[in-house]
Design an enzyme around this catalytic site. Structure first.
Site, mmCIF file in Angstrom:
data_model
loop_
_atom_site.group_PDB
_atom_site.id
_atom_site.type_symbol
_atom_site.label_atom_id
_atom_site.label_comp_id
_atom_site.label_asym_id
_atom_site.label_seq_id
_atom_site.Cartn_x
_atom_site.Cartn_y
_atom_site.Cartn_z
ATOM 1 N N LEU A 18 -46.453 106.583 -25.716
ATOM 2 C CA LEU A 18 -45.480 107.539 -26.261
ATOM 3 C C LEU A 18 -45.780 107.850 -27.727
ATOM 4 O O LEU A 18 -45.911 109.005 -28.122
ATOM 5 C CB LEU A 18 -44.076 106.910 -26.110
ATOM 6 C CG LEU A 18 -42.899 107.593 -26.781
ATOM 7 C CD1 LEU A 18 -42.547 108.885 -26.069
ATOM 8 C CD2 LEU A 18 -41.662 106.677 -26.790
ATOM 9 N N SER A 111 -40.104 98.236 -35.343
ATOM 10 C CA SER A 111 -39.042 98.775 -34.498
ATOM 11 C C SER A 111 -37.707 98.383 -35.120
ATOM 12 O O SER A 111 -37.612 97.341 -35.773
ATOM 13 C CB SER A 111 -39.167 98.161 -33.114
ATOM 14 O OG SER A 111 -37.933 98.238 -32.449
ATOM 15 N N SER A 112 -36.687 99.209 -34.893
ATOM 16 C CA SER A 112 -35.407 98.938 -35.560
ATOM 17 C C SER A 112 -34.741 97.662 -35.037
ATOM 18 O O SER A 112 -33.782 97.177 -35.642
ATOM 19 C CB SER A 112 -34.461 100.131 -35.412
ATOM 20 O OG SER A 112 -34.241 100.409 -34.061
ATOM 21 N N CYS A 113 -35.247 97.089 -33.935
ATOM 22 C CA CYS A 113 -34.648 95.842 -33.436
ATOM 23 C C CYS A 113 -35.040 94.640 -34.286
ATOM 24 O O CYS A 113 -34.604 93.531 -34.028
ATOM 25 C CB CYS A 113 -35.009 95.600 -31.986
ATOM 26 S SG CYS A 113 -36.734 95.181 -31.765
ATOM 27 N N TYR A 140 -39.694 90.109 -29.126
ATOM 28 C CA TYR A 140 -40.380 91.320 -29.606
ATOM 29 C C TYR A 140 -40.155 91.484 -31.112
ATOM 30 O O TYR A 140 -41.087 91.775 -31.875
ATOM 31 C CB TYR A 140 -39.812 92.510 -28.840
ATOM 32 C CG TYR A 140 -40.365 93.858 -29.212
ATOM 33 C CD1 TYR A 140 -41.687 94.182 -28.952
ATOM 34 C CD2 TYR A 140 -39.554 94.824 -29.799
ATOM 35 C CE1 TYR A 140 -42.192 95.429 -29.278
ATOM 36 C CE2 TYR A 140 -40.041 96.082 -30.126
ATOM 37 C CZ TYR A 140 -41.362 96.376 -29.861
ATOM 38 O OH TYR A 140 -41.849 97.615 -30.184
ATOM 39 N N LYS A 144 -42.875 91.671 -34.238
ATOM 40 C CA LYS A 144 -42.937 92.844 -35.116
ATOM 41 C C LYS A 144 -42.676 92.468 -36.577
ATOM 42 O O LYS A 144 -43.311 93.003 -37.487
ATOM 43 C CB LYS A 144 -41.934 93.909 -34.654
ATOM 44 C CG LYS A 144 -42.363 94.633 -33.390
ATOM 45 C CD LYS A 144 -43.536 95.548 -33.688
ATOM 46 C CE LYS A 144 -43.994 96.335 -32.491
ATOM 47 N NZ LYS A 144 -45.207 97.130 -32.780
ATOM 48 N N ASN A 169 -34.943 104.153 -32.055
ATOM 49 C CA ASN A 169 -35.252 104.366 -30.629
ATOM 50 C C ASN A 169 -35.911 105.737 -30.450
ATOM 51 O O ASN A 169 -35.347 106.745 -30.870
ATOM 52 C CB ASN A 169 -33.966 104.320 -29.788
ATOM 53 C CG ASN A 169 -33.420 102.898 -29.644
ATOM 54 O OD1 ASN A 169 -33.553 102.076 -30.548
ATOM 55 N ND2 ASN A 169 -32.829 102.619 -28.505
ATOM 56 N N HIS A 183 -36.815 102.390 -21.542
ATOM 57 C CA HIS A 183 -35.683 102.518 -22.452
ATOM 58 C C HIS A 183 -34.636 103.439 -21.824
ATOM 59 O O HIS A 183 -34.881 104.069 -20.792
ATOM 60 C CB HIS A 183 -36.147 103.077 -23.800
ATOM 61 C CG HIS A 183 -36.921 102.095 -24.602
ATOM 62 N ND1 HIS A 183 -38.288 102.124 -24.687
ATOM 63 C CD2 HIS A 183 -36.532 101.024 -25.335
ATOM 64 C CE1 HIS A 183 -38.705 101.127 -25.449
ATOM 65 N NE2 HIS A 183 -37.666 100.432 -25.856
ATOM 66 N N ARG A 213 -26.343 104.126 -30.453
ATOM 67 C CA ARG A 213 -27.775 104.143 -30.735
ATOM 68 C C ARG A 213 -28.149 105.428 -31.467
ATOM 69 O O ARG A 213 -27.452 106.447 -31.353
ATOM 70 C CB ARG A 213 -28.600 104.087 -29.436
ATOM 71 C CG ARG A 213 -28.513 102.783 -28.664
ATOM 72 C CD ARG A 213 -29.266 101.656 -29.357
ATOM 73 N NE ARG A 213 -29.243 100.451 -28.538
ATOM 74 C CZ ARG A 213 -28.259 99.546 -28.528
ATOM 75 N NH1 ARG A 213 -27.190 99.714 -29.290
ATOM 76 N NH2 ARG A 213 -28.346 98.475 -27.768
HETATM 77 O O1 GFB Z 1 -32.944 101.668 -24.641
HETATM 78 P P1 GFB Z 1 -32.505 100.321 -24.203
HETATM 79 O O2 GFB Z 1 -33.157 99.784 -22.992
HETATM 80 O O3 GFB Z 1 -32.705 99.248 -25.324
HETATM 81 O O4 GFB Z 1 -30.924 100.356 -23.909
HETATM 82 P P2 GFB Z 1 -32.006 98.792 -26.707
HETATM 83 C C1 GFB Z 1 -30.008 100.969 -24.762
HETATM 84 C C2 GFB Z 1 -28.611 100.930 -24.176
HETATM 85 O O5 GFB Z 1 -28.548 101.792 -23.021
HETATM 86 C C3 GFB Z 1 -28.135 99.555 -23.708
HETATM 87 C C4 GFB Z 1 -27.889 101.122 -21.955
HETATM 88 O O6 GFB Z 1 -26.785 99.377 -24.078
HETATM 89 C C5 GFB Z 1 -28.264 99.659 -22.186
HETATM 90 O O7 GFB Z 1 -27.384 98.779 -21.500
HETATM 91 N N1 GFB Z 1 -28.318 101.675 -20.668
HETATM 92 C C6 GFB Z 1 -27.496 102.308 -19.772
HETATM 93 C C7 GFB Z 1 -29.541 101.627 -20.118
HETATM 94 N N2 GFB Z 1 -28.166 102.640 -18.661
HETATM 95 C C8 GFB Z 1 -29.448 102.235 -18.853
HETATM 96 C C9 GFB Z 1 -30.611 102.292 -18.014
HETATM 97 O O8 GFB Z 1 -30.611 102.801 -16.893
HETATM 98 N N3 GFB Z 1 -31.768 101.782 -18.562
HETATM 99 C C10 GFB Z 1 -31.798 101.223 -19.819
HETATM 100 N N4 GFB Z 1 -32.967 100.754 -20.296
HETATM 101 N N5 GFB Z 1 -30.693 101.121 -20.603
HETATM 102 C C11 GFB Z 1 -34.441 98.125 -27.201
HETATM 103 C C12 GFB Z 1 -35.155 96.811 -27.386
HETATM 104 O O9 GFB Z 1 -33.105 97.810 -27.251
HETATM 105 O O10 GFB Z 1 -34.710 99.048 -28.222
HETATM 106 C C13 GFB Z 1 -36.569 96.983 -27.702
HETATM 107 O O11 GFB Z 1 -34.981 96.016 -26.242
HETATM 108 C C14 GFB Z 1 -36.836 98.118 -28.703
HETATM 109 O O12 GFB Z 1 -37.035 95.793 -28.223
HETATM 110 C C15 GFB Z 1 -36.031 99.358 -28.442
HETATM 111 O O13 GFB Z 1 -36.553 97.679 -29.991
HETATM 112 C C16 GFB Z 1 -36.169 100.386 -29.531
HETATM 113 O O14 GFB Z 1 -31.789 99.943 -27.643
HETATM 114 O O15 GFB Z 1 -30.801 97.965 -26.432
#
Ligand code: GFB
Length: 317
Positions: A18, A111-113, A140, A144, A169, A183, A213
């Protein structure tokens, strides 16, 4: 040394992902013509000897380290050993090879995490290492953090012009649409699109929908990265984001509308929410002279268009 010469040899690690693919697009648009890339098959960045050999032979002048083992909340939580090991070894190999081969400037992507789970919002660059991390992506984040600290210390000890940025993100073309590891944004696009095509009555999303987010279209983030290569040499990392946040619930409504799904949304609260809020303070980036161009609605529209243009079997790997 700031990037100025359009003939400079620039190695973009991770050019199929990406972020890396967007950086290559942006460099080309700006007239940089000597871009070096290697596929994973051609160069395994976990193999130190191979990485050192590659740098000795190619002698890149500039390096963008966009190669990383990444994933969404579920992948991070399920495979923490892979996330800490692969990311640590890739960055150790590339940063040391860049140092040994006198690379003029290297950009590392964090990454912002990396910021503490409950850091004051919006999070400034100074929030780093002030409190405990979010557990779903701790492995992760630690990898980082070590990468960006490594850049800082190579700069401090050896004077290497190695800089770091912290993107929020990201989403856009070449995203991962695998529902287990992706994501949230690509997951929403795929889930609503699948549901529309099959005529499903509802779509199930994870968590409660209440987390907030911040999202940045990847071409904007690539533009910011190249801008930093051209204009920034500070020791401290720089946040890259929009400074605007949205709840997952509201995000889901925008994607639902963009895709044109008419059914219902159900929330599965057995799945994790992750950190409650993750908003970057982007005043440093703005003061260096950069601001985003693509709005969230427009970025989602562009991403959905790209998704529809792809071969289904490639997207669902
Ligand atoms: O983008 P995401 O997977 O990661 O999830 P993070 C963001 C939010 O979306 C969480 C919700 O609150 C999820 O529970 N969500 C709702 C979903 N439906 C879905 C779905 O179908 N799929 C996913 N994936 N999420 C990541 C980190 O955190 O952010 C990485 O784990 C990285 O390390 C990245 O830093 C930028 O924003 O929570």
């Amino acid at each position: 040394m700031d990037l100025t010469d359009k003939q400079s040899k620039i190695y973009v690690a991770g050019h199929r992902g990406l972020v890396g693919s967007a950086i290559v697009r942006n460099l080309k648009e700006k007239g940089y013509s000597n871009i070096v890339v290697r596929t994973h098959k051609e160069l395994d960045l976990e193999d130190q000897a191979a990485v050192f050999r590659f740098f000795e032979e190619e002698k890149p002048e500039y390096v963008v380290l966009a190669a990383a083992h990444v994933g969404g909340i579920n992948a991070n939580q399920t495979y923490p050993a892979d996330f800490i090991y692969i990311n640590s070894i890739i960055q150790c190999n590339v940063i040391k090879a860049a140092h040994d081969n006198h690379v003029k400037k290297l950009l590392f992507l964090g990454s912002s995490c990396i910021y503490p789970r409950l850091a004051p919002q919006p999070m400034t660059e100074d929030a780093l290492l002030t409190d405990s991390l979010e557990t779903t992506n701790e492995a992760y984040a630690i990898a980082k953090i070590s990468g960006l600290e490594m850049c800082k210390f190579f700069k401090r000890q050896y004077g290497d012009d190695f800089i770091s940025c912290m993107p929020t993100n990201l989403y856009g073309p070449n995203d991962n649409f695998n529902l287990e590891t992706s994501h949230v944004l690509p997951a929403l696009i795929r889930k609503f699109d699948d549901a529309k095509k099959t005529g499903a009555a509802f779509v199930e999303l994870w968590g409660t929908g209440s987390p907030l987010r911040e999202f940045l279209y990847v071409d904007d983030m690539a533009d910011a990265c190249v801008y930093l290569l051209e204009h920034y040499s500070g020791e401290q990392h720089v946040n890259i984001g929009t400074g605007k946040e949205i709840s997952i619930r509201d995000l889901a409504e925008i994607v639902k509308e963009t895709v044109g799904f008419q059914g219902e949304i159900r929330w599965n609260s057995d799945m994790p929410d992750g950190t409650p809020r993750k908003l970057l303070d982007v005043s440093k980036l703005n003061s260096i002279g950069w601001k985003e161009k693509v709005s969230l609605r427009e970025g989602i529209r562009l991403s959905y268009e790209w998704y529809l243009s792809q071969d289904e079997k490639d997207l669902k790997k």
